[in-house]
Scaffold this motif. Structure first.
Motif, short mmCIF file in Angstrom:
data_model
loop_
_atom_site.label_atom_id
_atom_site.label_comp_id
_atom_site.label_asym_id
_atom_site.label_seq_id
_atom_site.Cartn_x
_atom_site.Cartn_y
_atom_site.Cartn_z
N LEU A 1 3.09 -15.01 3.98
CA LEU A 1 2.18 -15.89 3.56
C LEU A 1 2.02 -17.08 4.16
CD1 LEU A 1 1.10 -14.27 1.10
CD2 LEU A 1 2.71 -15.90 -0.10
N ASP B 1 -3.91 -17.98 2.71
CA ASP B 1 -3.70 -16.55 2.04
C ASP B 1 -3.18 -17.07 0.61
OD1 ASP B 1 -3.76 -15.41 4.19
OD2 ASP B 1 -1.56 -15.01 4.14
N TRP C 1 -6.24 -7.66 -1.63
CA TRP C 1 -5.55 -7.36 -1.23
C TRP C 1 -5.43 -5.94 -0.62
CZ3 TRP C 1 -1.09 -9.27 -3.78
CH2 TRP C 1 0.25 -8.24 -3.34
N LEU D 1 -4.82 -8.26 3.08
CA LEU D 1 -3.12 -8.58 3.07
C LEU D 1 -2.40 -7.05 3.13
CD1 LEU D 1 -3.30 -11.05 0.03
CD2 LEU D 1 -2.68 -11.23 2.84
N LEU D 2 -2.68 -6.32 3.03
CA LEU D 2 -1.88 -5.03 2.83
C LEU D 2 -1.89 -4.54 4.60
CD1 LEU D 2 -1.60 -2.86 -0.32
CD2 LEU D 2 0.03 -3.52 0.82
N HIS E 1 3.21 -6.14 5.97
CA HIS E 1 4.17 -7.07 6.02
C HIS E 1 5.32 -5.81 5.28
CE1 HIS E 1 2.59 -10.77 8.40
NE2 HIS E 1 1.73 -10.78 7.50
N ALA F 1 7.05 -5.33 1.48
CA ALA F 1 7.13 -6.06 0.85
C ALA F 1 7.79 -6.56 -0.07
CB ALA F 1 7.31 -4.04 -0.39
N THR G 1 7.02 -9.81 0.62
CA THR G 1 5.83 -10.65 1.17
C THR G 1 4.45 -10.10 -0.02
OG1 THR G 1 6.12 -10.08 3.08
CG2 THR G 1 4.22 -10.94 2.55
N TYR G 2 4.30 -9.19 -0.63
CA TYR G 2 3.37 -9.06 -1.76
C TYR G 2 4.30 -9.28 -2.93
CZ TYR G 2 1.06 -6.84 2.57
OH TYR G 2 0.92 -6.63 3.91
N ALA H 1 3.02 -12.43 -3.36
CA ALA H 1 2.09 -12.65 -4.01
C ALA H 1 1.32 -12.45 -4.87
CB ALA H 1 1.90 -11.98 -2.90
N LYS H 2 2.51 -11.38 -5.92
CA LYS H 2 1.89 -11.27 -7.32
C LYS H 2 3.08 -11.37 -7.88
CE LYS H 2 2.08 -6.10 -7.12
NZ LYS H 2 1.84 -4.68 -7.83
N LEU I 1 2.23 -1.98 -3.06
CA LEU I 1 2.95 -2.00 -2.56
C LEU I 1 2.27 -1.45 -1.16
CD1 LEU I 1 5.91 -2.62 -5.15
CD2 LEU I 1 4.52 -4.68 -3.57
#
Length: 186
Positions: free
Chosen positions: A105, A109, A125, A128-129, A133, A135, A137-138, A141-142, A170
């Protein structure tokens, strides 16, 4: 030739929005505490505001969350997210796992996330997906988006917290890949 700073919907650049968001955040507590189930102990991080690396003990082993080299505003936001996660009583192993994905990240970002609105997050999103990367990482971000909901930033409100879990997907995971490859023991 460098690219001019991105403009937000209100016309200010991303860095101004980041600084504005950081000014809105409550000060970090002087001490952060968390519990490690492995050694059945309460651990302490003193003066998190001044630290650029947090040492956390997870399953009896030290892990380091390194924020050095980050944009100062991004570092403040990440420290706030870390403190928020501890306050939510997430297991330190979970927090450490998510922050282990922090190198994926980038500061850009984080700036894009902070500048996002509930209406613009979908396109960001997807972008980014597309990087595929892990999960964690996301999830990190969440948690940044969750922090934005708490502070009612840029159109985000507490009502959007369920949106974060249900609408922002995700990466898909093949649960049976190990079984198909023969890498499991039944």
């Amino acid at each position: 030739m460098s690219e001019p700073p991105k403009k937000s919907a209100t016309g200010s650049d991303e860095q101004d929005l980041l600084v504005e968001f950081c000014a809105l955040l409550s000060p970090l507590p002087s001490v952060l505490r968390y519990y490690d189930e492995f050694d059945n102990r309460l651990h302490t991080i003193r003066n998190p505001e001044a630290e650029s690396t947090f040492e956390v003990v997870c399953h009896g082993s030290p892990h380091f969350i390194k924020l050095a080299g980050r944009d100062s505003a991004c570092s403040i936001i990440l420290k706030q997210v870390f403190a928020m996660m501890l306050k939510q009583d997430l297991a330190i192993s979970t927090v450490s796992s998510y922050f282990s994905r922090l190198p994926n990240l980038l500061d850009e970002d984080i700036k894009d996330i902070i500048c996002s609105t509930p209406l613009s997050i979908g396109a960001l999103w997807k972008e980014l997906l597309s990087r595929a990367h892990p999960a964690g990482t996301y999830m990190l971000a969440k948690h940044i988006l969750h922090l934005m909901c708490i502070y009612r930033w840029n159109g985000w409100t507490s009502e959007y917290r369920s949106f974060l879990t249900t609408t922002l997907p995700l990466p898909s995971v093949d649960k049976y890949a190990a079984a198909r490859s023969g890498n499991v023991f039944f």
